[in-house]
Design a protein around this motif. Structure first.
Motif, PDB file in Angstrom:
ATOM      1  N   ARG A 183       3.937 -20.696 -25.715  1.00  0.00           N
ATOM      2  CA  ARG A 183       2.725 -20.887 -26.405  1.00  0.00           C
ATOM      3  C   ARG A 183       1.478 -19.294 -26.277  1.00  0.00           C
ATOM      4  O   ARG A 183       1.213 -18.691 -26.899  1.00  0.00           O
ATOM      5  N   SER A 184       1.715 -19.038 -24.829  1.00  0.00           N
ATOM      6  CA  SER A 184       0.622 -17.704 -24.498  1.00  0.00           C
ATOM      7  C   SER A 184       1.285 -16.478 -25.277  1.00  0.00           C
ATOM      8  O   SER A 184       0.585 -15.553 -25.459  1.00  0.00           O
ATOM      9  N   ARG A 189      -2.420 -11.758 -31.374  1.00  0.00           N
ATOM     10  CA  ARG A 189      -3.615 -11.042 -30.905  1.00  0.00           C
ATOM     11  C   ARG A 189      -3.384  -9.633 -31.014  1.00  0.00           C
ATOM     12  O   ARG A 189      -4.295  -8.856 -31.635  1.00  0.00           O
ATOM     13  N   GLN A 213      -5.681 -22.349 -30.644  1.00  0.00           N
ATOM     14  CA  GLN A 213      -6.526 -21.670 -29.608  1.00  0.00           C
ATOM     15  C   GLN A 213      -6.921 -20.234 -30.289  1.00  0.00           C
ATOM     16  O   GLN A 213      -8.220 -19.779 -29.766  1.00  0.00           O
ATOM     17  N   LEU A 214      -6.333 -19.569 -30.951  1.00  0.00           N
ATOM     18  CA  LEU A 214      -6.785 -18.283 -31.660  1.00  0.00           C
ATOM     19  C   LEU A 214      -7.981 -18.800 -32.592  1.00  0.00           C
ATOM     20  O   LEU A 214      -8.746 -17.873 -32.807  1.00  0.00           O
ATOM     21  N   ALA A 254      -0.919 -22.679 -30.376  1.00  0.00           N
ATOM     22  CA  ALA A 254      -1.334 -21.250 -30.389  1.00  0.00           C
ATOM     23  C   ALA A 254      -2.391 -20.959 -31.564  1.00  0.00           C
ATOM     24  O   ALA A 254      -3.236 -20.317 -31.443  1.00  0.00           O
ATOM     25  N   TYR A 255      -2.227 -21.529 -32.768  1.00  0.00           N
ATOM     26  CA  TYR A 255      -2.942 -21.354 -33.766  1.00  0.00           C
ATOM     27  C   TYR A 255      -4.572 -21.766 -33.608  1.00  0.00           C
ATOM     28  O   TYR A 255      -5.648 -21.212 -33.635  1.00  0.00           O
ATOM     29  N   GLU A 315       0.361 -16.367 -28.653  1.00  0.00           N
ATOM     30  CA  GLU A 315      -0.814 -15.960 -28.727  1.00  0.00           C
ATOM     31  C   GLU A 315      -1.081 -14.452 -28.486  1.00  0.00           C
ATOM     32  O   GLU A 315      -1.842 -13.991 -29.461  1.00  0.00           O
ATOM     33  N   SER A 316      -0.396 -14.261 -27.532  1.00  0.00           N
ATOM     34  CA  SER A 316      -0.722 -12.655 -27.387  1.00  0.00           C
ATOM     35  C   SER A 316      -0.139 -11.948 -28.555  1.00  0.00           C
ATOM     36  O   SER A 316      -0.565 -10.945 -28.751  1.00  0.00           O
TER      37      SER A 316
END
Length: 457
Positions: free
Chosen positions: A10-11, A18, A55-56, A52-53, A14-15
């Motif tokens: 997941r992270s 980004r 979190q962003l 992930a969506y 996300e990275s």
């Protein structure tokens, strides 16, 4: 997209998202695929993508609204402008990688790679493999793969293949380079090539020591009638589906090419890079079946599976086997064994056939969607070369902007495309070469919309 950075899938996702926003690959307002579609393409759990969506969205990188999906937030700007000058000057395989949509030819849908079947085949192959398979083995390739290929190519492509006369290579480029050096070693000086084609192929042949001379290409394929006057010892053809024109070599010219090789002692090299993907009838059988003593058959997994598999094969006349094996041994000794054993297992177990049938059906549907959309939104263009393969030629009528201007317009809409001139076209009507097999499924509709907008009157 690197998904394992930052600890966990997941992270990592996300990275990666980004970074895509930071460097401009995802522009403000860009709609992202649904969590279900992206999870399927990346081989992740849907909850992983949804989290992930979420979190962003919380961080302000994305926005999510009922009915409009998940988009890049309007205030999320790249850290520095992204120049498109390289893509416009040379729209090659790397030039448009920052654009969200890609309709350049040369690649299948990578999101459809049969990951589950590949992993299962690897496990089965590893359980069966003898210990000596992991040492220095026959430069021709593992016998398991050569036997599987001989059966498959005979059954599906009409190739007369003896496992002892198959050479496994680390990709098509290596195969052509090895063949060029072997022909040079045997005294060859010139090879005829189709006037239209990938520029890198000619470069590889020239680097091997062969001069290249061109054969004109028309609606019947390459004009092989000029071979006798070119003083070439070999000719490289794409009989089943010429790239990029999309035409098949006519029966008369197939016969003439084989007759030239038989009479002159020359070599016909048959590039069958996407011969399995025929939509209007059964695939045209391989030219090699007409004269195995003088035709080299070249195939690859790059279109049927993925370029990253790095496996290709040559079915050789007996007289070329020894010099090719010598060149292979000097180049890299042998191709990766685990991948060879896995592909052999995929073919022998039937998973490879099932994958090709599934992808043939999917690509045919994409081709039909392309033709239908263009007929409705850009009726002035003519679509050709669509009976087979993974790309179409979109011929531009009088009054349209030049190829370069259309490519620039497409890039401004986030779409990477190429024109016929990149592949050697000079006196023909301007045209775009559209690889409808390239985008992942979730991005195809957006790519098609951008193409139609580019071509709208």
């Amino acid at each position: 997209m690197e998904l394992r950075s930052g600890g966990g899938l997941r992270s990592g996702l996300e990275s990666a998202l980004r970074n895509a926003v930071r460097d401009g690959r995802l522009a403000p307002g860009t709609r992202l695929p649904s969590s279900r579609a992206l999870a399927r393409d990346l081989g992740l759990a849907r909850n992983t993508v949804a989290d992930a969506y979420g979190q962003l969205v919380a961080e302000g990188w994305l926005t999510a609204r009922q009915g409009s999906g998940t988009r890049v937030a309007p205030g999320a700007r790249p850290q520095k402008p992204v120049s498109t000058s390289v893509a416009l000057a040379f729209p090659g395989l790397a030039a448009g990688d920052h654009l969200p949509y890609d309709l350049r030819p040369g690649s299948p849908d990578l999101s459809s790679f049969p990951r589950t079947a590949w992993v299962a085949a690897t496990r089965q192959a590893m359980a069966k493999a003898p210990h000596d398979a992991f040492g220095y083995t026959d430069p021709r390739g593992r016998v398991e793969l050569r036997e599987a290929l001989a059966e498959y190519l005979s059954r599906v492509r009409g190739v007369r293949a003896n496992p002892d006369l198959i050479l496994v290579c680390t990709g098509y480029v290596q195969a052509i380079g090895l063949l060029g050096r072997a022909l040079t070693e045997l005294g060859g000086r010139r090879i005829a090539v189709e006037a239209l084609g990938f520029p890198d192929t000619r470069t590889v042949l020239r680097e091997s020591g062969l001069a290249t001379v061109e054969l004109p290409v028309d609606e019947y394929g390459a004009d092989v009638g000029t071979l006798s006057s070119l003083a070439a010892e070999a000719v490289l053809l794409t009989p089943a589906h010429q790239f990029p024109s999309g035409v098949a070599l006519s029966p008369e010219r197939r016969t003439a090419a084989v007759a030239w090789a038989h009479a002159s002692g020359g070599v016909v090299v048959e590039d069958d890079y996407d011969g399995e993907f025929r939509y209007d009838r059964q695939p045209v059988g391989a030219l090699q079946g007409l004269d195995p003593a003088n035709v080299v058959y070249a195939g690859t997994a790059s279109k049927s599976l993925a370029p990253g598999v790095r496996l290709a094969w040559l079915v050789l006349p007996q007289r070329l086997m020894e010099p090719l094996v010598r060149q292979k041994r000097l180049a890299d000794r042998q191709s990766p064994v685990v991948d060879q054993l896995t592909l052999a297992e995929l073919i022998a177990g039937g998973a490879y056939d099932r994958h090709v049938r599934r992808m043939r059906s999917r690509y045919r549907l994409r081709r039909d969607r392309l033709v239908t959309a263009l007929a409705a939104r850009a009726p002035g263009v003519r679509v050709s070369g669509i009976a087979a393969g993974l790309h179409a030629v979109i011929e531009l009528p009088d009054g349209y902007p030049p190829e370069a201007d259309l490519i620039k317009r497409a890039a401004q809409l986030g779409l990477a495309v190429t024109g016929m001139r990149m592949y050697g076209a000079t006196g023909q009507r301007p045209a775009l070469v559209v690889g409808y097999g390239t985008p992942p499924e979730h991005a195809f509709a957006g790519a098609l919309d951008a193409l139609c907008t580019t071509l709208a009157p």
